[in-house]
Design a protein around this motif. Structure first.
Motif, PDB file in Angstrom:
ATOM      1  N   SER A 298       0.483  -6.931  -2.550  1.00 46.66           N
ATOM      2  CA  SER A 298       0.798  -5.677  -3.221  1.00 46.66           C
ATOM      3  C   SER A 298      -0.396  -5.291  -4.088  1.00 46.66           C
ATOM      4  O   SER A 298      -0.951  -6.129  -4.785  1.00 46.66           O
ATOM      5  CB  SER A 298       2.037  -5.864  -4.106  1.00 46.66           C
TER       6      SER A 298
ATOM      7  N   LEU B 145      -3.966   3.598  -1.110  1.00 47.60           N
ATOM      8  CA  LEU B 145      -2.711   4.129  -0.576  1.00 47.60           C
ATOM      9  C   LEU B 145      -2.915   4.819   0.770  1.00 47.60           C
ATOM     10  O   LEU B 145      -2.027   4.813   1.612  1.00 47.60           O
ATOM     11  CB  LEU B 145      -2.081   5.098  -1.573  1.00 47.60           C
TER      12      LEU B 145
ATOM     13  N   ASP C 219      -2.847   2.742   4.655  1.00 49.25           N
ATOM     14  CA  ASP C 219      -1.629   2.610   5.458  1.00 49.25           C
ATOM     15  C   ASP C 219      -1.782   1.586   6.579  1.00 49.25           C
ATOM     16  O   ASP C 219      -1.413   1.824   7.721  1.00 49.25           O
ATOM     17  CB  ASP C 219      -1.173   3.957   6.010  1.00 49.25           C
TER      18      ASP C 219
ATOM     19  N   ASN D  93       1.277  -5.692   3.992  1.00 48.33           N
ATOM     20  CA  ASN D  93       0.840  -4.785   2.945  1.00 48.33           C
ATOM     21  C   ASN D  93       2.069  -4.023   2.451  1.00 48.33           C
ATOM     22  O   ASN D  93       2.670  -3.251   3.206  1.00 48.33           O
ATOM     23  CB  ASN D  93      -0.211  -3.830   3.521  1.00 48.33           C
ATOM     24  N   THR D  94       2.442  -4.208   1.197  1.00 47.20           N
ATOM     25  CA  THR D  94       3.646  -3.549   0.671  1.00 47.20           C
ATOM     26  C   THR D  94       3.504  -2.040   0.564  1.00 47.20           C
ATOM     27  O   THR D  94       4.489  -1.349   0.345  1.00 47.20           O
ATOM     28  CB  THR D  94       4.045  -4.098  -0.718  1.00 47.20           C
ATOM     29  N   TYR D  95       2.275  -1.543   0.719  1.00 46.30           N
ATOM     30  CA  TYR D  95       2.066  -0.101   0.644  1.00 46.30           C
ATOM     31  C   TYR D  95       1.950   0.551   2.022  1.00 46.30           C
ATOM     32  O   TYR D  95       1.602   1.723   2.119  1.00 46.30           O
ATOM     33  CB  TYR D  95       0.851   0.228  -0.233  1.00 46.30           C
TER      34      TYR D  95
ATOM     35  N   PHE E 173       7.807   2.882   2.588  1.00 44.24           N
ATOM     36  CA  PHE E 173       7.952   4.104   1.809  1.00 44.24           C
ATOM     37  C   PHE E 173       8.593   5.238   2.597  1.00 44.24           C
ATOM     38  O   PHE E 173       9.263   6.086   2.025  1.00 44.24           O
ATOM     39  CB  PHE E 173       6.584   4.579   1.287  1.00 44.24           C
TER      40      PHE E 173
END
Length: 185
Positions: free
Chosen positions: A136, A145, A148, A157-159, A164
């Motif tokens: 993270s 961000l 991706d 990858n939490t992003y 989301f």
């Protein structure tokens, strides 16, 4: 609806979500066809508070991923005190992820990010004899961000957009709901 941001209120929210049929899972268990809840905690400031949360969750059979910084002004994971706390969090059944602070590095290209994350993960893995499988970003820039990528340094990858866009995402960062209150979505 206004909520308190204390352990009791947190427990009530989780219980209500579980009553709706959601099962708590870790990041690697994400299945877009299933109803589940992924819990994470970014440990920016206090390992002591993280341990308090970890003990509370374990007492309720709730398990989360705690993201720790390798380099922090607030704690040193290599100190005997911090090491003991992190090992206790792990012993309760929780997982540790890398909370990666990209701002301390000069080179910002994607290959470098993978390299830096790999180095930091290996340091934590070696020290705690664990496997880090999720990363993270700490205070991510627009550049981070926009990546991706499903994986950074071979780890989740939490992003990535799956967390989301493909599932509901809620955050209670700094005592306020970001992306909406989980019980009103």
């Amino acid at each position: 609806m206004s909520r308190n941001f204390d352990l009791g209120s947190y427990g009530e929210i989780i219980s209500k979500i579980q009553d709706l049929g959601y099962k708590i899972v870790f990041f690697e268990d994400l299945d877009l066809q299933d109803t589940h809840l992924i819990l994470r905690h970014d440990v920016d400031v206090s390992l002591e508070s993280a341990l308090k949360m970890a003990n509370f969750e374990a007492s309720k059979n709730i398990y989360s991923t705690y993201f720790i910084l390798l380099r922090s002004e607030m704690y040193n994971i290599y100190s005997s005190y911090a090491t003991k706390i992190i090992k206790e969090i792990l012993s309760l059944g929780h997982k540790i992820g890398l909370h990666f602070d990209h701002s301390i590095y000069k080179n910002k290209d994607s290959d470098s990010i993978d390299h830096y994350c790999e180095d930091e993960c290996l340091a934590i893995q070696s020290w705690f004899d664990i496997n880090i499988n999720v990363i993270s970003f700490h205070k991510p820039s627009k550049h981070l961000l926009s990546l991706d990528k499903e994986k950074i340094a071979g780890r989740l990858n939490t992003y990535q957009s799956a967390y989301f866009k493909d599932i509901l995402y809620c955050s209670d960062s700094r005592g306020d709901w970001y992306y909406g209150d989980p019980l009103n979505n």
